[in-house]
Design a protein around this motif. Structure first.
Motif, PDB file in Angstrom:
ATOM      1  N   ASP A  79       0.885  -1.167   0.000  1.00 40.02           N
ATOM      2  CA  ASP A  79       0.000   0.000   0.000  1.00 40.02           C
ATOM      3  C   ASP A  79       0.926   1.221   0.000  1.00 40.02           C
ATOM      4  N   THR A  80       1.492   1.464  -1.159  1.00 39.16           N
ATOM      5  CA  THR A  80       2.604   2.408  -1.282  1.00 39.16           C
ATOM      6  C   THR A  80       2.206   3.826  -0.863  1.00 39.16           C
ATOM      7  N   ASN A  81       1.013   4.264  -1.276  1.00 37.34           N
ATOM      8  CA  ASN A  81       0.594   5.627  -0.916  1.00 37.34           C
ATOM      9  C   ASN A  81      -0.086   5.673   0.450  1.00 37.34           C
ATOM     10  N   GLY A  82      -0.291   4.522   1.055  1.00 34.09           N
ATOM     11  CA  GLY A  82      -0.797   4.452   2.427  1.00 34.09           C
ATOM     12  C   GLY A  82      -2.232   4.909   2.594  1.00 34.09           C
ATOM     13  N   GLY A  83      -3.007   4.918   1.512  1.00 37.74           N
ATOM     14  CA  GLY A  83      -4.378   5.453   1.621  1.00 37.74           C
ATOM     15  C   GLY A  83      -5.440   4.392   1.793  1.00 37.74           C
ATOM     16  N   SER A  84      -5.053   3.117   1.833  1.00 35.58           N
ATOM     17  CA  SER A  84      -6.073   2.058   1.919  1.00 35.58           C
ATOM     18  C   SER A  84      -6.548   1.874   3.362  1.00 35.58           C
ATOM     19  N   LEU A  85      -7.752   1.350   3.483  1.00 34.77           N
ATOM     20  CA  LEU A  85      -8.338   1.148   4.815  1.00 34.77           C
ATOM     21  C   LEU A  85      -8.432  -0.359   5.094  1.00 34.77           C
ATOM     22  N   PRO A  86      -8.516  -0.731   6.378  1.00 32.76           N
ATOM     23  CA  PRO A  86      -8.442  -2.161   6.714  1.00 32.76           C
ATOM     24  C   PRO A  86      -9.467  -3.031   5.982  1.00 32.76           C
ATOM     25  N   HIS A  87     -10.714  -2.558   5.837  1.00 33.48           N
ATOM     26  CA  HIS A  87     -11.707  -3.432   5.183  1.00 33.48           C
ATOM     27  C   HIS A  87     -11.354  -3.637   3.704  1.00 33.48           C
ATOM     28  N   GLU A  88     -10.725  -2.618   3.084  1.00 32.67           N
ATOM     29  CA  GLU A  88     -10.322  -2.769   1.675  1.00 32.67           C
ATOM     30  C   GLU A  88      -9.168  -3.756   1.565  1.00 32.67           C
ATOM     31  N   VAL A  89      -8.192  -3.597   2.465  1.00 32.52           N
ATOM     32  CA  VAL A  89      -7.020  -4.477   2.426  1.00 32.52           C
ATOM     33  C   VAL A  89      -7.458  -5.929   2.627  1.00 32.52           C
ATOM     34  N   GLU A  96       0.584 -18.531   1.576  1.00 38.52           N
ATOM     35  CA  GLU A  96       1.943 -18.824   2.097  1.00 38.52           C
ATOM     36  C   GLU A  96       3.012 -18.069   1.309  1.00 38.52           C
ATOM     37  N   ARG A  97       2.616 -17.480   0.183  1.00 39.47           N
ATOM     38  CA  ARG A  97       3.586 -16.700  -0.607  1.00 39.47           C
ATOM     39  C   ARG A  97       3.280 -15.212  -0.552  1.00 39.47           C
ATOM     40  N   LEU A  98       2.242 -14.826   0.180  1.00 36.54           N
ATOM     41  CA  LEU A  98       1.840 -13.415   0.151  1.00 36.54           C
ATOM     42  C   LEU A  98       2.350 -12.647   1.362  1.00 36.54           C
ATOM     43  N   GLY A  99       2.844 -11.464   1.090  1.00 36.97           N
ATOM     44  CA  GLY A  99       3.254 -10.563   2.165  1.00 36.97           C
ATOM     45  C   GLY A  99       2.506  -9.246   2.042  1.00 36.97           C
ATOM     46  N   ILE A 100       2.692  -8.399   3.031  1.00 31.42           N
ATOM     47  CA  ILE A 100       2.005  -7.107   3.056  1.00 31.42           C
ATOM     48  C   ILE A 100       3.015  -6.035   3.468  1.00 31.42           C
ATOM     49  N   HIS A 101       2.881  -4.874   2.845  1.00 30.73           N
ATOM     50  CA  HIS A 101       3.802  -3.748   3.135  1.00 30.73           C
ATOM     51  C   HIS A 101       2.914  -2.503   3.172  1.00 30.73           C
ATOM     52  N   CYS A 102       2.717  -1.952   4.356  1.00 31.42           N
ATOM     53  CA  CYS A 102       1.757  -0.842   4.481  1.00 31.42           C
ATOM     54  C   CYS A 102       2.424   0.438   4.943  1.00 31.42           C
ATOM     55  N   HIS A 103       1.935   1.536   4.420  1.00 34.29           N
ATOM     56  CA  HIS A 103       2.355   2.863   4.884  1.00 34.29           C
ATOM     57  C   HIS A 103       1.245   3.469   5.736  1.00 34.29           C
ATOM     58  N   ASN A 104       1.651   4.456   6.530  1.00 37.82           N
ATOM     59  CA  ASN A 104       0.778   4.891   7.622  1.00 37.82           C
ATOM     60  C   ASN A 104       0.039   6.201   7.354  1.00 37.82           C
ATOM     61  N   ASP A 105      -0.246   6.486   6.096  1.00 41.51           N
ATOM     62  CA  ASP A 105      -0.797   7.803   5.766  1.00 41.51           C
ATOM     63  C   ASP A 105      -2.212   8.024   6.289  1.00 41.51           C
ATOM     64  N   THR A 106      -2.928   6.954   6.654  1.00 40.82           N
ATOM     65  CA  THR A 106      -4.222   7.154   7.335  1.00 40.82           C
ATOM     66  C   THR A 106      -4.138   6.583   8.761  1.00 40.82           C
ATOM     67  N   GLU A 107      -2.923   6.438   9.256  1.00 41.73           N
ATOM     68  CA  GLU A 107      -2.704   5.896  10.621  1.00 41.73           C
ATOM     69  C   GLU A 107      -3.211   4.453  10.734  1.00 41.73           C
ATOM     70  N   ASN A 108      -3.239   3.748   9.583  1.00 41.87           N
ATOM     71  CA  ASN A 108      -3.782   2.388   9.583  1.00 41.87           C
ATOM     72  C   ASN A 108      -2.766   1.336   9.175  1.00 41.87           C
ATOM     73  N   ALA A 109      -1.482   1.673   9.176  1.00 41.69           N
ATOM     74  CA  ALA A 109      -0.499   0.709   8.660  1.00 41.69           C
ATOM     75  C   ALA A 109      -0.501  -0.586   9.475  1.00 41.69           C
ATOM     76  N   VAL A 110      -0.595  -0.468  10.797  1.00 39.08           N
ATOM     77  CA  VAL A 110      -0.614  -1.683  11.619  1.00 39.08           C
ATOM     78  C   VAL A 110      -1.924  -2.429  11.394  1.00 39.08           C
ATOM     79  N   ALA A 111      -3.041  -1.689  11.428  1.00 43.42           N
ATOM     80  CA  ALA A 111      -4.359  -2.326  11.245  1.00 43.42           C
ATOM     81  C   ALA A 111      -4.433  -2.987   9.871  1.00 43.42           C
ATOM     82  N   ASN A 112      -3.903  -2.330   8.849  1.00 46.88           N
ATOM     83  CA  ASN A 112      -3.943  -2.907   7.502  1.00 46.88           C
ATOM     84  C   ASN A 112      -3.098  -4.182   7.424  1.00 46.88           C
TER      85      ASN A 112
END
Ligand SMILES: CC(=O)SCCNC(=O)CCNC(=O)[C@H](O)C(C)(C)COP(=O)(O)OP(=O)(O)OC[C@H]1O[C@@H](n2cnc3c(N)ncnc32)[C@H](O)[C@@H]1OP(=O)(O)O
Ligand SMILES: CC(=O)C(=O)O
Length: 540
Positions: A182-192, A206-222
């Motif tokens: 989520d490079t621009n960090g604009g996604s929300l948890p329900h979307e992710v 088992e092959r998927l990872g996640i990389h979130c930015h915190n632009d809506t303060e949701n990086a951990v939640a996402n």
């Protein structure tokens, strides 16, 4: 071994964290942080982007040997018009990891059609080739290939078929991990959660990872939402460092995954108890004050201020604590302030080693004194040394080490012989020390009035109290408490002091005169130093 689901942790502090405004790691910083990450139990440590700058080159030229983490180099997919085997950027990554056993190479590639059109300006099909070839070349060179799907969520929202085609290309190229960013960090948890679940129907979780930015303060939640949807690797940084508003904070994610969601990570119980240490080590390296309010690891994360809270915590800490502080290497802390009741005061007295019966009338006196003085402007929440002195004075446990007869401070602003404008301060202090026949008078200069006064006081006291040698003022803060009074406002001064070999202590002073407020805080600071050093009042 446990039957808990394993989540892999990938730290990008040394790469995305280095993209934080104001952060500038040296190669030595990187090596020290990388070793801590390995010791903590992080699975992947991204050291930087070899070929992008001399620091990252220096780090990879002499990388730390890891106990178990996989050192990973970051870079981008090949440039258009070159084969992956001949791409200088890719070759820089392979060369940098040549002598690192089991190294990973993580390649960022475009997955948003808009970026392919605008930023790369190449046909969309060609971008798929860039991704597939670059990942395949990485695998052929014996590195573990990872693919960071840049702008995946924005790309999926705009054109799901193309975004999926990009991650399929990485999968076909042999990527061990396909990391949805989520490079621009604009996604929300329900979307992710919904989008990761959709991808997991095409690429195994088992092959998927996640990389979130915190632009809506949701990086951990996402990141947690992605894990719920099947992702098994999280990329993040220590203390949430990272481009713009930062990345997902691994220091928060690790205990949440383990203690609350029942997942297993490479960080075992002993590692979890190092989280406070690792978080502060990073702040130390960056010369930053730790965030008191950081989840799990902040000074305030287990600080109890409200009287009702403390009264219940005294009966059972879980009344107001979501996890035991020790589980993450933190500690419980009771704060005394105007929000306090008897329980706060009793707990704090116990913490500083003052034994008193809970029914002792002086406890009530102390609670009242704290509330009255906080109303006048004192702040004991944060000035714990001043609280301890107030308590010991109330209980008759504090000697009068010295008495101020008077002080005078002069400021002079003038042109010096070199034609420069300078402001110098001079302070005279007159003190009485019990057991010393004559009053002591000293004069000292300083670069400001508080510095001059501090120096004069200590100069006078040192012969009687050598314990003060080495005492150093490390922070000085002034706050205007009644701004409506303009320059006549009441001020609060907080001073932080330390000895070369000990923990700092904070004292407070309040007055309408800033020098007077500073004196009050200095007086407490010196008194506390003497008390802690076990100084005795000289006898006649
Ligand atoms: C989302 C992220 O955080 S990705 C990581 C971002 N981090 C950084 O950029 C820090 C390190 N970067 C750098 O030091 C420099 O940008 C370098 C050394 C990598 C490249 O520098 P330069 O060659 O001068 O290129 P510059 O940075 O100006 O532009 C990037 C180029 O890469 C191209 N590019 C961008 N992403 C990709 C990709 N995934 N695959 C191939 N090419 C790409 C761009 O289109 C642009 O090409 P152009 O020069 O033909 O327009
Ligand atoms: C790769 C990366 O840092 C991002 O997409 O945010």
């Amino acid at each position: 071994m446990t039957d808990r689901t394993r989540i892999y942790l990938y730290d990008t502090t040394l790469r995305d964290g280095a993209q934080t405004q104001g952060v500038d790691f040296t190669a030595a910083d990187k090596a020290a942080i990388a070793r801590e990450l390995d010791g903590l139990g992080i699975d992947y440590v991204e050291g930087g982007w070899p070929g992008a700058n001399p620091t990252d080159d220096a780090f990879f030229a002499d990388p730390p040997a890891f106990r178990r983490a996989r050192l990973t180099a970051f870079g981008m997919t090949r440039r258009p018009g070159r084969s992956a085997g001949n791409d200088p950027g890719l070759n820089a990554l392979f060369n940098a990891t040549d002598r690192v056993p089991g190294a990973g190479v993580c390649l960022v590639g475009k997955t948003w059609d808009f970026h392919v059109d605008v930023a790369l300006n190449i046909p969309r099909g060609e971008n798929l080739d860039l991704i597939r070839d670059s990942v395949a070349e990485t695998a052929a060179r014996g590195r573990e290939p990872l693919f960071d799907a840049e702008h995946f969520f924005d790309g999926y929202k705009a054109n799901p078929d193309y975004a999926l085609a990009c991650v399929r290309a990485a999968h076909e190229g042999g990527a061990r991990w396909i990391v949805l960013c989520d490079t621009n960090g604009g996604s929300l948890p329900h979307e992710v959660e919904a989008i990761v679940a959709a991808v997991a129907r095409v690429i195994p979780g088992e092959r998927l990872g996640i990389h979130c930015h915190n632009d809506t303060e949701n990086a951990v939640a996402n990141s947690l939402a992605a894990v719920r949807a099947g992702a098994r690797m999280i990329q993040g940084t220590l203390n949430g460092l990272g481009e713009r508003c930062g990345n997902a904070n691994l220091i928060s994610l690790i205990p949440t995954l383990t203690l609350k969601m029942g997942y297993e990570t490479g960080v075992d119980e002993a590692g979890m108890r190092r989280l406070v240490h690792v978080s502060r080590l990073l702040d130390d390296r960056l010369n930053r004050a730790p965030n008191r309010h950081a989840a799990y690891v902040g000074e305030s994360a287990f600080a109890h201020k409200g009287g009702l809270h403390v009264s219940a915590v005294e009966k059972d800490p879980s009344c107001y604590e979501h996890v035991p502080p020790e589980s993450v290497g933190n500690r419980r802390h009771v704060v005394v302030s105007d929000q306090a009741g008897r329980s706060n005061v009793l707990a704090r007295l116990r913490e500083v080693g003052i034994a008193i019966d809970s029914g002792d009338a002086r406890v009530g006196e102390l609670v009242e004194a704290v509330k009255r003085r906080e109303f006048e402007g004192y702040a004991y929440d944060g000035a714990e040394a001043s609280f301890e002195l107030l308590a010991r004075r109330t209980l008759g446990q504090l000697p009068d080490y010295f008495r101020l007869i008077s002080f005078r401070v002069l400021d002079e602003r003038r042109w010096n012989a070199q034609g420069q404008l300078v402001t110098l301060s001079e302070a005279t202090a007159k003190l009485e020390v019990p057991g010393v026949a004559d009053a002591l008078m000293t004069v000292a200069e300083g670069n400001g009035p508080v510095n001059a006064l501090d120096t004069a006081l200590r100069k006078a006291l040192l012969p009687a109290y050598p314990h003060l040698d080495g005492m150093r003022l490390v922070d000085y803060k002034v706050r205007i408490l009644t701004p409506q009074d303009g320059t006549k406002a009441v001020t609060r001064v907080m001073i932080e002091t330390r000895m070369p070999d000990g923990a700092p202590w904070v004292t407070v002073g309040v007055s309408a005169n800033v020098i007077d407020a500073s004196y009050n805080a200095l007086f407490d600071s010196i008194t506390y130093c003497l008390y802690r050093a076990g100084a005795t009042v000289p006898s006649a």
